[in-house]
Design an enzyme around this catalytic site. Structure first.
Site, PDB file in Angstrom:
ATOM      1  N   ARG A  86       0.287  -1.267   0.190  1.00 34.30           N
ATOM      2  CA  ARG A  86      -0.157   0.504   0.192  1.00 34.30           C
ATOM      3  C   ARG A  86       1.077   1.066  -0.069  1.00 34.30           C
ATOM      4  NH1 ARG A  86      -1.928   1.708   4.413  1.00 34.30           N
ATOM      5  NH2 ARG A  86      -2.224  -0.188   5.314  1.00 34.30           N
ATOM      6  N   TYR A 135     -16.042  18.247 -14.771  1.00 40.99           N
ATOM      7  CA  TYR A 135     -16.143  16.788 -13.981  1.00 40.99           C
ATOM      8  C   TYR A 135     -17.681  16.712 -13.688  1.00 40.99           C
ATOM      9  CZ  TYR A 135     -15.666  11.615 -14.026  1.00 40.99           C
ATOM     10  OH  TYR A 135     -16.343  10.525 -14.361  1.00 40.99           O
ATOM     11  N   ASP A 184      -6.828  20.263 -13.013  1.00 42.97           N
ATOM     12  CA  ASP A 184      -7.671  18.644 -13.696  1.00 42.97           C
ATOM     13  C   ASP A 184      -7.406  19.101 -14.742  1.00 42.97           C
ATOM     14  OD1 ASP A 184      -8.482  16.764 -14.728  1.00 42.97           O
ATOM     15  OD2 ASP A 184     -10.549  16.413 -12.985  1.00 42.97           O
ATOM     16  N   LYS A 193      -8.215   8.041 -19.142  1.00 47.51           N
ATOM     17  CA  LYS A 193      -8.074   8.992 -20.247  1.00 47.51           C
ATOM     18  C   LYS A 193      -7.100   9.023 -20.718  1.00 47.51           C
ATOM     19  CE  LYS A 193     -11.886   9.212 -17.678  1.00 47.51           C
ATOM     20  NZ  LYS A 193     -12.570  10.955 -17.193  1.00 47.51           N
TER      21      LYS A 193
HETATM   22  C1  LIG Z   1     -12.803  11.086 -16.172  1.00 44.96           C
HETATM   23  C2  LIG Z   1     -12.348  12.084 -15.037  1.00 44.96           C
HETATM   24  C3  LIG Z   1     -12.535  12.512 -14.318  1.00 44.96           C
HETATM   25  C4  LIG Z   1     -12.518  10.976 -13.199  1.00 44.96           C
HETATM   26  O1  LIG Z   1     -11.897  10.095 -13.320  1.00 44.96           O
HETATM   27  P1  LIG Z   1     -12.108   8.586 -12.727  1.00 44.96           P
HETATM   28  O2  LIG Z   1     -10.826   7.904 -13.537  1.00 44.96           O
HETATM   29  O3  LIG Z   1     -12.808   7.989 -13.878  1.00 44.96           O
HETATM   30  O4  LIG Z   1     -11.966   8.182 -11.506  1.00 44.96           O
HETATM   31  C5  LIG Z   1     -12.058  13.725 -13.307  1.00 44.96           C
HETATM   32  N1  LIG Z   1     -11.218  14.502 -14.585  1.00 44.96           N
HETATM   33  C6  LIG Z   1     -11.858  14.730 -15.221  1.00 44.96           C
HETATM   34  C7  LIG Z   1     -12.211  15.601 -16.450  1.00 44.96           C
HETATM   35  C8  LIG Z   1     -12.391  13.184 -16.314  1.00 44.96           C
HETATM   36  O5  LIG Z   1     -12.598  13.315 -17.628  1.00 44.96           O
END
Ligand SMILES: *Cc1c(COP(=O)(O)O)cnc(C)c1O
Length: 381
Positions: free
Chosen positions: A46, A98, A170, A195
């Site tokens: 962990r 998001y 982000d 992504k």
């Molecule tokens: C998908 C996404 C998230 C969340 O991420 P996960 O991997 O699904 O938990 C946060 N911010 C943006 C812009 C996203 O596209």
């Protein structure tokens, strides 16, 4: 080192035991110690795992950060960042976030005493109006989801710092290949590596990257104490995905540009949101702070109804109707009923996420096939 070289090499050293060129998957929960407390830097998985360490070094290098901390999802990374702050602290957010981030802030962290306000950051004076004496964090996404709004990171960083707050960006939509917020003054970058970083729609993963060692320590503490750590296979998949990040982002951007131009002149389309288009209000800022304009597009149908959006999103054959983005394959989505369904309708409409808005994650296929697919899907709306 240039970014296209970094994505192949950063953080990855041949394995010390065997010389394996690719970082092995260290599938273990614990590590042998010679004597109590005498070990090779690894005690319990962990806390540390060598596959994860390689990925963390890679991401820190790609974002020009001091330290990257990886998590089992993008939301776990967002969660760990917010836990560096305290009850009573105030967070100013851009209002085009998001959906899951909005939900985590308003449904979870508000219950623990953090306060959030949401503003339209396309008007910088609104940001300043939003500050309070307790403001400790500013949270933005650029390009934003799903409207591809562009925010001036350097300007917002100056405003945040003048108010004694940190700026978190982000950077999921741009990826570190196209944009490096820390270089523009941001304090924290978060990624949903699910992504573009992973890039193949086969892993859920997240990361936060910082320069300030104190923030890095706080994040590592949260990672270890709350335990939302990624497994070594997932770290391996993200590391593997990153090797082609430069190639993929260049092709995503090139394809998206062609598709944005096609949609822009299509009679069934009222408006195209793509920062690469000269008419996009954020085009100049995007051209300054990004290396290219990315693979995400959204567009509003002239018939701005749920019915026509459902028609189009159900009719594509190459674009797969699915949540998520950033994979090699093209996806189509309907924010109002999918990614942004958790935002109340009034709030959603006010922010421009109307029923006839469609989002595309443009993949790396042949652009002629993608256009033919959209053309047939748009027929009859
Ligand atoms: C998908 C996404 C998230 C969340 O991420 P996960 O991997 O699904 O938990 C946060 N911010 C943006 C812009 C996203 O596209």
């Amino acid at each position: 080192m240039k970014k296209a070289t970094q994505v192949v090499h950063a953080g990855v050293e041949p394995d010390p035991l065997t010389g394996a060129v690719m970082t092995p998957v260290y599938q273990t929960s614990t590590y042998a110690q010679e004597a109590p407390g005498k070990h090779k830097g690894y005690e319990y998985a962990r806390t540390q795992n060598p596959t994860r360490t390689a990925l963390q070094h890679c991401l820190a290098a790609l974002e020009n950060g001091h330290e990257a901390v990886c998590f089992s999802s993008g939301m776990a990374a967002v969660d760990a960042v917010l836990k560096c702050f305290n009850p009573g602290d105030h967070v100013v957010c851009s209002n085009d976030l998001y959906g899951g981030t909005y939900r985590l802030f308003t449904k979870t962290f508000e219950r623990y005493g953090l306060q959030f306000t949401f503003h339209d950051f396309s008007h910088p004076e609104k940001i300043v109006e939003g500050f309070r004496p307790q403001t400790r964090l500013v949270w933005v996404e650029t390009p934003s989801n799903p409207l591809l709004k562009i925010l001036d990171i350097a300007e917002i960083a100056r405003m945040a710092h003048a108010a004694g707050a940190r700026l978190c960006v982000d950077n999921t939509f741009a990826s570190p290949y196209l944009q490096n917020p820390l270089d523009l003054g941001a304090d924290i970058v978060v990624h949903s590596a699910t992504k573009y970083l992973g890039g193949h729609s086969d892993v859920v993963h997240g990361a936060a990257v910082v320069r300030d060692p104190l923030l890095g320590e706080a994040l590592r503490f949260n990672q270890n104490s709350t335990g939302a750590v990624p497994g070594p296979w997932d770290c391996f998949l993200v590391l593997r995905g990153i090797k082609t990040l430069a190639l993929r982002m260049e092709k995503h951007s090139k394809n998206a540009r062609i598709i944005a131009d096609f949609l822009n002149q299509h009679p069934a389309v009222a408006q195209v949101h793509y920062p690469g288009l000269a008419q996009h209000p954020g085009h100049h800022v995007a051209a300054r702070q990004m290396r290219d304009f990315g693979g995400m597009i959204s567009f509003r149908l002239k018939k701005d109804t749920l019915e026509s959006a459902i028609h189009v999103t159900s009719a594509t054959r190459i674009f797969v109707l699915a949540e998520s983005l950033g994979g090699v394959e093209s996806l189509i989505g309907h924010p109002a009923t999918m990614t942004h369904a958790s935002i109340p309708r009034d709030e959603r409409m006010k922010n421009g996420i109307t029923d006839g808005l469609i989002r595309l994650s443009v993949g790396i296929e042949d652009p002629e096939d993608l256009i033919a697919d959209l053309e047939q899907a748009l027929r009859g709306v």
